[in-house]
Design a protein around this motif. Structure first.
Motif, PDB file in Angstrom:
ATOM      1  N   PRO A 347      -2.509   3.556   0.130  1.00  0.00           N
ATOM      2  CA  PRO A 347      -3.255   3.928   1.342  1.00  0.00           C
ATOM      3  C   PRO A 347      -2.381   3.832   2.591  1.00  0.00           C
ATOM      4  O   PRO A 347      -1.623   2.877   2.756  1.00  0.00           O
ATOM      5  CB  PRO A 347      -4.394   2.913   1.376  1.00  0.00           C
ATOM      6  N   LYS A 348      -2.458   4.836   3.436  1.00  0.00           N
ATOM      7  CA  LYS A 348      -1.730   4.893   4.706  1.00  0.00           C
ATOM      8  C   LYS A 348      -0.217   4.948   4.530  1.00  0.00           C
ATOM      9  O   LYS A 348       0.531   4.794   5.508  1.00  0.00           O
ATOM     10  CB  LYS A 348      -2.105   3.723   5.615  1.00  0.00           C
ATOM     11  N   ASN A 353      -0.181  10.156   3.867  1.00  0.00           N
ATOM     12  CA  ASN A 353      -0.153  10.927   5.111  1.00  0.00           C
ATOM     13  C   ASN A 353       0.201  12.391   4.855  1.00  0.00           C
ATOM     14  O   ASN A 353      -0.201  13.274   5.629  1.00  0.00           O
ATOM     15  CB  ASN A 353       0.848  10.310   6.088  1.00  0.00           C
ATOM     16  N   GLN A 415      -4.787  -3.487   0.434  1.00  0.00           N
ATOM     17  CA  GLN A 415      -5.695  -2.916   1.410  1.00  0.00           C
ATOM     18  C   GLN A 415      -7.116  -3.410   1.131  1.00  0.00           C
ATOM     19  O   GLN A 415      -7.480  -3.668  -0.017  1.00  0.00           O
ATOM     20  CB  GLN A 415      -5.658  -1.389   1.336  1.00  0.00           C
TER      21      GLN A 415
END
Length: 531
Positions: A347-348, A353, A415
């Motif tokens: 994630p992220k 992205n 996360q």
């Protein structure tokens, strides 16, 4: 067959030479072997009717030298003995290395129970190794080589790990204190510096990418503490993965490598370092002709960073990948088993992205074809902030996706899990695949220790010796996707498997999550499977 990777240094205490601790590795050397015709092949041979034309052999290379003596004499002064001293406190074990600890600790002889000798040795061992025992000094030996006359030395990280003091002994028996400039756990490399009143003999790195299977090589090191030992062999193979980490790309050599050779150089016939000896495959701990060496092409960049900054920065895009096998290719509808299949996206992270997805197949990097095993190593060489173009295969389409490479985090924190979604109850048994799945409800979360935000369906039973058991699936494993489509309930799994069978797929892919992470698992899909 056991794999000694690496043979970590052990205390030599009072046990003699056999207890001397050194590290092991094997490598490759570049010298082109001669391709000599068989004596009978010098005369013309009549063609066989109907036979195809004989294959043309490559042009003859250089033959084996009459002696390696001149080359060895030139290289030996640059190879050093690396000795370390570590203070081991009671309860710490013998340095904490894989081969340390109880294996080398003296054992109490098997005296008759209750005899005076049993009590004497028991009391002696308690004094030596009990919680009130005084700290002990443990020593270990390895090898290294000088790459800069100012006193820069390369060795393996496991040679100097945990060391309180490091000393280097040159070929002329000069002993110098060394300090650690930097080390890298992931590639098992370390760089030392010594201060000398005069320039030291040094060697240079060669191009390991040019080393061919069959080329001659020399290995120099200190096996079992015997300084300045030279052995010769050939490059046995290239690109070996020995499961030491994500960047494995070892050169294999049959040049004899033993404990104490770790950190020593592997030379080609020009006297250039093309590898750093690191590990051996051995059932006994001694050389059986299967050694492994870190290629210079990989090591040079790491060593340069360690010299400059003391640490290593690597490129990272935040994906978990696996090789595309033929079964996986069949399940995806790929014509060829080629590329890196994404099993998870951080994630992220950079990949997230760039909108990369679980189930995408990365087939090229910067226009060059890649396989799954090579991707982490190639990506690590890309500086953070640089934009690379990945060739992606997704649901039958080929895409060119630009990704801005990030820096590999030292500690990738978890996360926060998303809040759970309501899922219908029920279970589905797939006899042909050998397992039963159920919905993830409060009971399943408690029974299988699943997180609140866990998505998918949980395996509740596997048939003994069935396809699922053969592929390492167990109750408590979670299936999150089938054929790259998310699964929210057991009925979804049944529907997606039936759809794959209706499309005459040869196999079906499940994305399975367990304590080791995510992985794609292919199952052969016959007409009876999935029922």
């Amino acid at each position: 067959m056991p794999l000694s990777v690496p043979a970590f240094p052990r205390p030599f205490a009072a046990l003699g030479l056999a207890s001397v601790l050194s590290l092991v590795a094997g490598g490759a050397v570049r010298a082109e072997p001669a391709v000599l015709p068989h004596p009978a092949a010098t005369a013309p041979v009549a063609p066989v009717p109907g036979a195809s034309a004989p294959a043309r052999l490559p042009a003859p290379g250089r033959g084996a030298p009459d002696s390696f003596a001149d080359l060895a004499a030139r290289l030996l002064p640059a190879v050093v003995n690396v000795s370390t001293t570590e203070t081991v406190k009671p309860g710490d074990g013998d340095g904490g290395d894989e081969d340390g600890g109880g294996e080398d600790a003296p054992q109490i002889p098997n005296f008759p129970q209750g005899s005076p000798f049993e009590k004497f040795f028991h009391d002696f061992m308690n004094r030596q190794h009990g919680p009130d025992a005084a700290p002990r000094k443990m020593q270990a030996l390895g090898s290294g080589f000088i790459v800069d006359p100012s006193g820069i030395i390369v060795t393996n990280n496991h040679v100097i790990r945990h060391a309180d003091q490091i000393t280097v002994t040159l070929q002329d028996n000069t002993v110098l204190k060394a300090r650690l400039l930097g080390h890298d756990d992931r590639t098992d490399l370390a760089v030392l510096r010594v201060d000398s009143p005069h320039p030291l003999p040094s060697v240079t790195f060669g191009d390991s990418d040019r080393a061919r299977v069959g080329d001659w090589v020399l290995a120099i090191g200190n096996p079992f503490g015997l300084s300045g030992t030279v052995t010769a062999g050939i490059v046995s193979s290239r690109g070996r993965n020995i499961d030491q980490g994500p960047y494995d790309d070892f050169i294999q050599t049959d040049a004899p490598i033993n404990k104490g050779n770790s950190g020593g150089p592997l030379f080609d016939m020009q006297g250039e370092v093309i590898g750093i000896n690191t590990a051996i495959f051995s059932p006994s701990g001694g050389s059986i002709g299967i050694g492994f060496s870190i290629p210079s092409a990989e090591a040079r960049g790491i060593i340069d960073q360690l010299r400059r900054t003391g640490k290593v920065s690597r490129g990272w895009i935040g994906v978990r990948i696996q090789d595309v096998t033929q079964d996986i290719a069949d399940g995806l509808g790929l014509k060829a088993a080629h590329g890196a299949l994404i099993a998870g996206v951080e994630p992220k992270g950079p990949a997230a992205n760039a909108k990369l997805q679980t189930g995408d197949v990365i087939q090229s990097l910067g226009g060059k074809d890649i396989d799954g095993r090579a991707l982490p190593r190639l990506m690590a060489d890309v500086p953070a902030g640089q934009v690379v173009t990945l060739g992606i295969w997704r649901h039958g389409r080929t895409l060119a996706v630009p990704v801005t490479v990030g820096a590999l985090p030292e500690d990738m924190s978890d996360q926060p899990a998303p809040k759970p979604e309501a899922k219908p109850q029920g279970s589905v048994q797939l006899k042909g695949l050998g397992f039963t799945v159920g919905a993830i409800d409060d009971v399943a979360r408690q029974k299988y220790n699943l997180t609140e935000g866990q998505k998918g369906v949980v395996i509740t039973a596997t048939a003994e010796d069935g396809p699922a058991a053969d592929r390492g699936l167990h109750p408590g494993d979670v299936i999150t996707e089938v054929q790259q489509s998310e699964v929210a309930a057991p009925a979804d799994l049944r529907r997606l498997v039936d759809a794959a069978r209706a499309q005459h797929r040869r196999s079906v892919l499940f994305l399975v999550q367990n304590g080791d992470g995510l992985r794609w698992v292919p199952f052969p899909l016959g007409e009876e499977n999935g029922k």
